[in-house]
Design a protein around this motif. Structure first.
Motif, mmCIF file in Angstrom:
data_model
loop_
_atom_site.group_PDB
_atom_site.id
_atom_site.type_symbol
_atom_site.label_atom_id
_atom_site.label_comp_id
_atom_site.label_asym_id
_atom_site.label_seq_id
_atom_site.Cartn_x
_atom_site.Cartn_y
_atom_site.Cartn_z
ATOM 1 N N LEU A 71 -6.992 19.624 -11.943
ATOM 2 C CA LEU A 71 -8.254 19.227 -12.569
ATOM 3 C C LEU A 71 -9.277 20.364 -12.539
ATOM 4 O O LEU A 71 -10.483 20.142 -12.573
ATOM 5 N N GLN A 72 -8.761 21.580 -12.447
ATOM 6 C CA GLN A 72 -9.551 22.807 -12.558
ATOM 7 C C GLN A 72 -10.516 23.045 -11.401
ATOM 8 O O GLN A 72 -11.530 23.728 -11.561
ATOM 9 N N GLY A 73 -10.198 22.483 -10.239
ATOM 10 C CA GLY A 73 -10.992 22.779 -9.050
ATOM 11 C C GLY A 73 -10.290 23.839 -8.230
ATOM 12 O O GLY A 73 -9.213 24.320 -8.602
ATOM 13 N N PRO A 74 -10.887 24.236 -7.096
ATOM 14 C CA PRO A 74 -10.244 25.231 -6.230
ATOM 15 C C PRO A 74 -9.055 24.625 -5.492
ATOM 16 O O PRO A 74 -9.005 23.402 -5.309
ATOM 17 N N ALA A 75 -8.116 25.462 -5.079
ATOM 18 C CA ALA A 75 -6.957 24.965 -4.327
ATOM 19 C C ALA A 75 -7.471 24.177 -3.121
ATOM 20 O O ALA A 75 -8.210 24.708 -2.300
ATOM 21 N N THR A 76 -7.105 22.892 -3.054
ATOM 22 C CA THR A 76 -7.671 22.014 -2.021
ATOM 23 C C THR A 76 -6.621 21.024 -1.550
ATOM 24 O O THR A 76 -6.149 20.203 -2.342
ATOM 25 N N PRO A 77 -6.232 21.100 -0.280
ATOM 26 C CA PRO A 77 -5.287 20.090 0.201
ATOM 27 C C PRO A 77 -5.948 18.713 0.176
ATOM 28 O O PRO A 77 -7.171 18.616 0.336
ATOM 29 N N ALA A 78 -5.158 17.659 -0.028
ATOM 30 C CA ALA A 78 -5.755 16.322 -0.125
ATOM 31 C C ALA A 78 -4.717 15.262 0.182
ATOM 32 O O ALA A 78 -3.512 15.474 -0.004
ATOM 33 N N ILE A 79 -5.212 14.148 0.653
ATOM 34 C CA ILE A 79 -4.307 13.035 0.962
ATOM 35 C C ILE A 79 -5.066 11.728 0.805
ATOM 36 O O ILE A 79 -6.284 11.675 1.020
ATOM 37 N N GLY A 80 -4.346 10.670 0.416
ATOM 38 C CA GLY A 80 -5.018 9.378 0.256
ATOM 39 C C GLY A 80 -4.019 8.242 0.214
ATOM 40 O O GLY A 80 -2.804 8.448 0.314
ATOM 41 N N PHE A 81 -4.556 7.025 0.123
ATOM 42 C CA PHE A 81 -3.704 5.862 -0.116
ATOM 43 C C PHE A 81 -4.432 4.875 -0.999
ATOM 44 O O PHE A 81 -5.653 4.979 -1.189
ATOM 45 N N ALA A 82 -3.683 3.934 -1.564
ATOM 46 C CA ALA A 82 -4.286 2.821 -2.296
ATOM 47 C C ALA A 82 -3.546 1.549 -1.919
ATOM 48 O O ALA A 82 -2.319 1.540 -1.782
ATOM 49 N N VAL A 83 -4.318 0.488 -1.714
ATOM 50 C CA VAL A 83 -3.753 -0.808 -1.329
ATOM 51 C C VAL A 83 -4.035 -1.811 -2.437
ATOM 52 O O VAL A 83 -5.152 -1.864 -2.954
ATOM 53 N N GLY A 84 -3.043 -2.619 -2.778
ATOM 54 C CA GLY A 84 -3.250 -3.676 -3.763
ATOM 55 C C GLY A 84 -3.793 -4.921 -3.078
ATOM 56 O O GLY A 84 -3.098 -5.533 -2.276
ATOM 57 N N LEU A 85 -5.036 -5.283 -3.396
ATOM 58 C CA LEU A 85 -5.676 -6.354 -2.626
ATOM 59 C C LEU A 85 -5.182 -7.756 -2.983
ATOM 60 O O LEU A 85 -5.225 -8.659 -2.153
ATOM 61 N N GLU A 86 -4.677 -7.956 -4.211
ATOM 62 C CA GLU A 86 -4.098 -9.269 -4.532
ATOM 63 C C GLU A 86 -2.884 -9.519 -3.643
ATOM 64 O O GLU A 86 -2.676 -10.617 -3.141
ATOM 65 N N ARG A 87 -2.085 -8.472 -3.454
ATOM 66 C CA ARG A 87 -0.890 -8.637 -2.605
ATOM 67 C C ARG A 87 -1.316 -8.880 -1.168
ATOM 68 O O ARG A 87 -0.698 -9.670 -0.453
ATOM 69 N N GLY A 118 0.837 -1.191 0.000
ATOM 70 C CA GLY A 118 0.000 0.000 0.000
ATOM 71 C C GLY A 118 0.870 1.239 0.000
ATOM 72 O O GLY A 118 1.983 1.220 0.527
ATOM 73 N N ALA A 119 0.382 2.298 -0.637
ATOM 74 C CA ALA A 119 1.177 3.509 -0.725
ATOM 75 C C ALA A 119 0.245 4.708 -0.788
ATOM 76 O O ALA A 119 -0.890 4.599 -1.237
ATOM 77 N N GLY A 120 0.764 5.833 -0.331
ATOM 78 C CA GLY A 120 -0.083 7.009 -0.413
ATOM 79 C C GLY A 120 0.667 8.266 -0.053
ATOM 80 O O GLY A 120 1.879 8.258 0.137
ATOM 81 N N GLY A 121 -0.083 9.340 0.031
ATOM 82 C CA GLY A 121 0.542 10.600 0.391
ATOM 83 C C GLY A 121 -0.350 11.777 0.077
ATOM 84 O O GLY A 121 -1.477 11.621 -0.388
ATOM 85 N N ARG A 122 0.209 12.955 0.338
ATOM 86 C CA ARG A 122 -0.507 14.210 0.058
ATOM 87 C C ARG A 122 -0.396 14.563 -1.408
ATOM 88 O O ARG A 122 0.636 14.337 -2.040
ATOM 89 N N TYR A 123 -1.470 15.122 -1.916
ATOM 90 C CA TYR A 123 -1.440 15.635 -3.285
ATOM 91 C C TYR A 123 -2.176 16.968 -3.310
ATOM 92 O O TYR A 123 -3.190 17.133 -3.978
ATOM 93 N N ASP A 124 -1.606 17.920 -2.575
ATOM 94 C CA ASP A 124 -2.284 19.209 -2.403
ATOM 95 C C ASP A 124 -2.494 19.972 -3.715
ATOM 96 O O ASP A 124 -3.290 20.905 -3.754
ATOM 97 N N GLY A 125 -1.786 19.574 -4.784
ATOM 98 C CA GLY A 125 -1.917 20.324 -6.036
ATOM 99 C C GLY A 125 -2.874 19.709 -7.046
ATOM 100 O O GLY A 125 -3.184 20.323 -8.070
ATOM 101 N N LEU A 126 -3.370 18.505 -6.803
ATOM 102 C CA LEU A 126 -4.117 17.800 -7.870
ATOM 103 C C LEU A 126 -5.476 18.418 -8.186
ATOM 104 O O LEU A 126 -5.848 18.529 -9.352
ATOM 105 N N VAL A 127 -6.198 18.825 -7.165
ATOM 106 C CA VAL A 127 -7.550 19.341 -7.429
ATOM 107 C C VAL A 127 -7.462 20.535 -8.388
ATOM 108 O O VAL A 127 -8.273 20.677 -9.310
ATOM 109 N N GLN A 128 -6.431 21.354 -8.209
ATOM 110 C CA GLN A 128 -6.259 22.493 -9.115
ATOM 111 C C GLN A 128 -5.882 22.055 -10.525
ATOM 112 O O GLN A 128 -6.334 22.639 -11.505
#
Ligand code: ATP
Ligand code: MG
Length: 415
Positions: free
Chosen positions: A292-308, A280-290
């Motif tokens: 994709l043409q959205g307002p400046a928005t801090p954000a963070i997430g993760f994704a886990v590989g379920l087969e592993r 599993g891996a993740g982190g902050r991506y405070d620049g992504l929403v912008q």
């Protein structure tokens, strides 16, 4: 014989219980942590991924399943979940409500990779995204959810790797230093990294080729270049983890190659997966929403590989199922009465099955054994006459006579 596409696996019935278990733990924990489920589409316009994942990445360069729609527009099977989630959040204005800022998803992702153990072309991820929250404690919450997910599933010997990559501004000076350090060592880098030197120098730090690893051993360290604010954020995340007694190591090589990634980055690895050690891996991506043409928005997430994850679940883990009642009906009146009883049991929420082909009690009980039924309910013409059934415990072979009217109550009472 027709076969499935290379790198794409069936999940067979004997594995389904484990998958249900994994998904149930994911859903339950995410809900406990205040995340709501979002179901995003399996494919989107290619542009979404090209824009959000970025051109100089493995995914966009060579791993996407892209195809033209009938009207000529370009579509892509989702290679990951974040882009779709952010697109949906903006499209449906979910940022406006505090109840829809913490989201989770489960489902298949598609990447054209070289198939090997733990690496497939269709695989499944459990992911979460928290949007609009800058506080370092949300980073801690997310990592603790991930950690609890793995520990609830019984995964052992995991390592949490932590790093901060600062903001784009913080990195500017660092990238210059890193390039300065590497410029005289280009010959000691793999072909891929020689290309990355101009396109995406940070990624050289996490190249798995031993030569590159050695070459970057003494490279300058990114956290030394963090701004005061980023340093304070990182410190608060680490202190939060310690307060929750979640062990971690600092890994200076943990980087993300894209501009919109900021600050906290983390990864969880297992020594029991061979080459594909990251689950599993993740982190902050405070620049992504912008992006994709959205307002400046801090954000963070993760994704886990379920087969592993599935490969790491201890084999003796049982996935307790509700007991199975096998209805063994035979004889002219017994068979139809048994079919009616089967229907009544199922309507009462009891797991029940039968074998329409079996005509003798012996054959029926053999099927009950094969199905690993917990109990058989025996119903022949004699039983119909006396309005009773025989309830047989398939393990102990004990039998008991129960009146028609009492069967479902008896079962619900735990027999
Ligand atoms: P890797 O370095 O293994 O290619 P990645 O950086 O491409 O991973 P992410 O995009 O961060 O992976 O995805 C998160 C998780 O999804 C990974 O940690 C891994 O567990 C899982 N994953 C990614 N690609 C695959 C795949 N092709 N097959 C199975 N699981 C995968
Ligand atoms: Mg990959």
């Amino acid at each position: 014989m027709l076969r499935s596409v290379k790198g794409i696996k069936d999940i067979l019935p004997d594995q389904a219980a484990q998958w249900h278990h994994i998904e149930t733990v994911a859903r339950t924990l995410a809900t406990h942590y205040g995340f709501s489920e979002i179901r995003i589409p399996i494919f989107e316009f290619t542009e979404l991924y090209a824009r959000s994942i970025g051109g100089a990445t493995d995914i966009v360069e060579k791993e996407m399943y892209t195809f033209p729609d009938r009207d000529g527009s370009s579509l892509t099977l989702r290679p990951e979940g974040t882009a779709g989630v952010v697109r949906a959040v903006l499209e449906h204005k979910l940022l406006d409500s505090p109840t829809t800022r913490k989201l989770f998803y489960l489902g298949p992702m598609f990447r054209h990779e070289r198939p090997q153990a733990g690496r497939y072309r269709q695989f499944h991820q459990f992911g979460v995204e928290a949007l609009g929250i800058e506080d370092p404690l949300i980073d801690v919450e997310i990592i603790s959810l991930l950690w609890q997910f793995f520990s609830t599933l019984g995964l052992k010997d995991l390592t949490l790797h932590m790093n901060s990559i600062g903001t784009l501004d913080d990195r500017e000076g660092y990238v210059r230093k890193l390039k300065g350090y590497l410029s005289s060592k280009l010959d000691s880098l793999c072909g891929n990294c020689q290309r990355r030197f101009t396109a995406n120098p940070l990624r050289i730090l996490d190249c798995k080729v031993p030569l590159c690893h050695e070459t970057t051993q003494e490279a300058p360290i990114l956290i030394d270049d963090l701004s005061e604010q980023s340093r304070i954020h990182f410190q608060a995340v680490l202190e939060g983890l310690s307060a929750l007694e979640i062990p971690y190591i600092i890994n200076h090589r943990l980087v993300r190659g894209l501009d919109y990634y900021t600050r906290t980055t983390f990864e969880i690895t297992s020594p029991h997966l061979g080459a594909q050690s990251t689950i599993g891996a993740g982190g902050r991506y405070d620049g992504l929403v912008q992006v994709l043409q959205g307002p400046a928005t801090p954000a963070i997430g993760f994704a886990v590989g379920l087969e592993r994850v599935s490969l790491l679940i201890p084999e003796n883990t049982s996935h307790a199922q509700i007991p199975l009642f096998f209805v063994a009906g035979f004889g002219e009146t017994g068979k139809p009465a048994a079919f009616k009883l089967l229907h009544t049991l199922r309507q009462a929420g009891i797991r029940a099955d039968t074998d329409h082909k079996g005509n003798t009690l012996k054959a029926l009980l053999r099927t009950a054994d094969k199905l690993k039924a917990d109990y058989s309910i025996i119903l022949g013409d004699d039983e119909v006459r006396s309005e009773h059934v025989i309830l047989r415990n398939m393990q102990t072979k004990n039998q008991d006579t129960v009146h028609f009217k009492e069967i479902t109550q008896r079962i619900h009472r735990g027999l």
